[in-house]
Motif scaffolding. Structure first.
Motif, PDB file in Angstrom:
ATOM      1  N   GLU A 340      -4.555  -6.264 -66.472  1.00  0.00           N
ATOM      2  CA  GLU A 340      -4.743  -6.543 -65.059  1.00  0.00           C
ATOM      3  C   GLU A 340      -3.691  -7.513 -64.524  1.00  0.00           C
ATOM      4  OE1 GLU A 340      -6.796  -5.254 -62.875  1.00  0.00           O
ATOM      5  OE2 GLU A 340      -7.696  -3.908 -64.336  1.00  0.00           O
ATOM      6  N   VAL A 341      -3.152  -8.377 -65.359  1.00  0.00           N
ATOM      7  CA  VAL A 341      -2.232  -9.418 -64.885  1.00  0.00           C
ATOM      8  C   VAL A 341      -0.880  -9.407 -65.589  1.00  0.00           C
ATOM      9  CG1 VAL A 341      -4.091 -10.956 -64.164  1.00  0.00           C
ATOM     10  CG2 VAL A 341      -3.213 -11.088 -66.500  1.00  0.00           C
ATOM     11  N   THR A 342      -0.714  -8.597 -66.614  1.00  0.00           N
ATOM     12  CA  THR A 342       0.521  -8.612 -67.393  1.00  0.00           C
ATOM     13  C   THR A 342       0.968  -7.186 -67.689  1.00  0.00           C
ATOM     14  OG1 THR A 342      -0.149 -10.682 -68.443  1.00  0.00           O
ATOM     15  CG2 THR A 342       1.624  -9.456 -69.500  1.00  0.00           C
ATOM     16  N   GLN A 372       3.764  -9.428 -63.756  1.00  0.00           N
ATOM     17  CA  GLN A 372       2.896  -8.404 -63.176  1.00  0.00           C
ATOM     18  C   GLN A 372       3.535  -7.021 -63.179  1.00  0.00           C
ATOM     19  OE1 GLN A 372       2.709 -10.316 -59.430  1.00  0.00           O
ATOM     20  NE2 GLN A 372       1.188 -11.815 -60.041  1.00  0.00           N
ATOM     21  N   GLN A 373       4.854  -6.969 -63.274  1.00  0.00           N
ATOM     22  CA  GLN A 373       5.505  -5.667 -63.175  1.00  0.00           C
ATOM     23  C   GLN A 373       6.812  -5.683 -63.949  1.00  0.00           C
ATOM     24  OE1 GLN A 373       5.940  -4.300 -59.175  1.00  0.00           O
ATOM     25  NE2 GLN A 373       6.987  -2.444 -59.727  1.00  0.00           N
ATOM     26  N   GLN A 374       7.021  -4.635 -64.733  1.00  0.00           N
ATOM     27  CA  GLN A 374       8.289  -4.388 -65.394  1.00  0.00           C
ATOM     28  C   GLN A 374       8.634  -2.926 -65.173  1.00  0.00           C
ATOM     29  OE1 GLN A 374       8.866  -5.428 -69.470  1.00  0.00           O
ATOM     30  NE2 GLN A 374       8.187  -7.532 -69.243  1.00  0.00           N
ATOM     31  N   SER A 389       7.141 -11.550 -61.165  1.00  0.00           N
ATOM     32  CA  SER A 389       6.319 -12.570 -61.797  1.00  0.00           C
ATOM     33  C   SER A 389       6.018 -13.660 -60.777  1.00  0.00           C
ATOM     34  CB  SER A 389       7.059 -13.165 -63.008  1.00  0.00           C
ATOM     35  OG  SER A 389       8.239 -13.823 -62.592  1.00  0.00           O
ATOM     36  N   PRO A 390       5.138 -14.615 -61.102  1.00  0.00           N
ATOM     37  CA  PRO A 390       4.879 -15.708 -60.147  1.00  0.00           C
ATOM     38  C   PRO A 390       6.136 -16.472 -59.761  1.00  0.00           C
ATOM     39  CG  PRO A 390       3.193 -15.674 -61.841  1.00  0.00           C
ATOM     40  CD  PRO A 390       4.223 -14.671 -62.259  1.00  0.00           C
ATOM     41  N   GLY A 391       7.118 -16.589 -60.680  1.00  0.00           N
ATOM     42  CA  GLY A 391       8.350 -17.280 -60.356  1.00  0.00           C
ATOM     43  C   GLY A 391       9.292 -16.484 -59.491  1.00  0.00           C
ATOM     44  N   THR A 392       9.198 -15.156 -59.568  1.00  0.00           N
ATOM     45  CA  THR A 392      10.044 -14.265 -58.749  1.00  0.00           C
ATOM     46  C   THR A 392       9.146 -13.225 -58.092  1.00  0.00           C
ATOM     47  OG1 THR A 392      10.453 -12.874 -60.686  1.00  0.00           O
ATOM     48  CG2 THR A 392      12.084 -14.597 -60.197  1.00  0.00           C
TER      49      THR A 392
END
Length: 423
Positions: A340-342, A372-374, A389-392
């Motif tokens: 759900e988050v990774t 969250q997304q790759q 990600s939370p940083g980007t």
């Protein structure tokens, strides 16, 4: 939702609810205004609803100890006679009670289906030397997949050029029956007819052992065909079929044109993701857990040795689900490992390994909490990785050479609202 199912639910809402609080809008003087009160569904004579008995069981949860009186109804194996018997009793009671609604439901379904306009057929798509397209004839549940060979014609300069193909139903309104009236070019060939496959599947009784229910497991209405994938050489088609509604598809492979089965028996419990190897002689697929129904294994099978599948990935973390696809270039197999988050994506070079092993996976980005997304793309000798990600939060694009997928550099940050536009 099918019209017949929708009709049943509409009737259920109407006849089981008391609308005493809803005043009727009268067309005559207000004095004649009444109150609308729908009749209730009455059960058949002697028919009583089944009652699940209480069997207290102490469970340890994150919130502490909890007593569950109905934990015995959980049956991950779908084989407990007590649970199956209770579900069968509920289904029988439901059928008996709502039997009186069937004539009205059929009438409403027929009226709703009559108001549905004809769905436009999708345009043909070129894959190799073939035009692939789909068409749904009247009274069919599924779209049938067809193809025609690309026809070449001599241009004014003497060179050979591919002839564009437009099926007759695209340019002519006269083909309302859905049949293909185009007689020019190469003959039409059926790639996969899900309607026929479901009929044969039900008749053969190919339901997986342990599937719940009796009539529900073999109902044509619950049959589904998913994931049809044509081999690169255009000779074979792989697809999954499920007649229980559990989304545990049985993998089948047939030869296009002859419908010859290439597997001695269907491979059970797949999730419908199928990717062919470049040699068209091997296939990758994902299977689900029999207990949790979670896609957790990636397999590789050779058509010459269908009884010896090779396990390429086992996901032991119960929070993650697996899915596979191929890159747009067709060179890499992409394995998505997501919770759900990774999310993490791994690659398998389809050109380098004729017979892959579990050690051949390439990892461009490690599995990190909060990624969250790759998304991975491939072009010539370069791999592109899009991270969210939370940083980007708006996306970060990284580039790496195919020979060194771990050594990537940041190309740019995507200040976009839709990072999914990548790829």
């Amino acid at each position: 939702m099918k019209p017949a199912t929708l009709a049943i639910w509409l009737i259920y809402l109407l006849v089981t609810c008391d609308f005493a609080a809803l005043p009727v809008v009268a067309r005559k003087p207000a004095a004649s205004a009444g109150v609308l009160k729908a009749p209730c569904v009455t059960s058949s004579s002697g028919t009583k609803p089944p009652v699940a008995h209480k069997q207290p069981e102490l469970l340890t949860t994150a919130a502490g100890a909890v007593v569950d009186d109905y934990h015995w109804l959980r049956d991950d194996t779908h084989q407990d006679p007590k649970v199956l018997g209770y579900l069968a009793a509920e289904n029988s009671y439901s059928d008996a009670v709502y039997q009186q609604l069937q004539p009205l439901a059929a009438q409403l379904a027929q009226e709703m289906e009559g108001r549905l306009g004809q769905v436009a057929a999708p345009l043909p798509v070129r894959h190799g030397p073939w035009w692939y397209y789909e068409r749904q004839d009247l009274q069919q549940r599924f779209w049938v997949r067809y193809r025609r060979q690309v026809v070449q014609e001599t241009a004014a300069d003497g060179t050979l050029q591919d002839q564009d193909y437009e099926p007759a139903w695209i340019t002519s309104a006269s083909s309302s029956s859905g049949s293909d009236a185009d007689t020019e070019g190469a003959p039409e060939e059926v790639v996969l007819d899900p309607n026929f496959e479901c009929e044969q599947h039900i008749l053969a009784g190919l339901n997986s052992p342990g599937e719940p229910g009796s009539s529900s497991g073999t109902s044509p209405e619950s049959c589904d065909v998913w994931g049809s994938t044509v081999s690169p050489d255009g000779t074979l088609v792989a697809y999954g079929i499920d007649s229980s509604g559990s989304e545990q598809y049985q993998l089948m492979v047939r030869q296009i044109g002859t419908s010859k089965a290439m597997l001695a028996s269907p491979i059970p419990d797949t999730n419908g993701d199928y990717v062919w190897a470049h040699n068209s002689k091997s296939l990758f697929y994902v299977t689900r857990s029999n207990i949790t129904n979670r896609p957790d294994q990636v397999w590789f099978i050779q058509m010459s040795q269908p009884g010896k599948p090779v396990l390429l990935w086992q996901e032991s973390n119960p929070a993650f689900y697996l899915s596979i696809s191929s890159s747009s270039s067709g060179r890499f197999l992409l394995l998505s490992v997501a919770s759900e988050v990774t999310r993490q994506v791994l690659l398998l070079d389809l050109l380098k390994f004729p017979a892959p092993s579990p050690n051949d996976w390439l990892d461009m980005g490690s599995r990190q909490q909060g990624v969250q997304q790759q998304q991975v793309g491939h072009w010539q000798e370069w791999l592109f990785l899009l991270l969210v990600s939370p940083g980007t939060p708006n996306g970060e694009l990284r580039v790496a050479h195919v020979s060194k997928p771990h050594q990537h550099m940041v190309s740019c940050e995507w200040w976009l609202q839709q990072p999914a536009a990548f790829g």
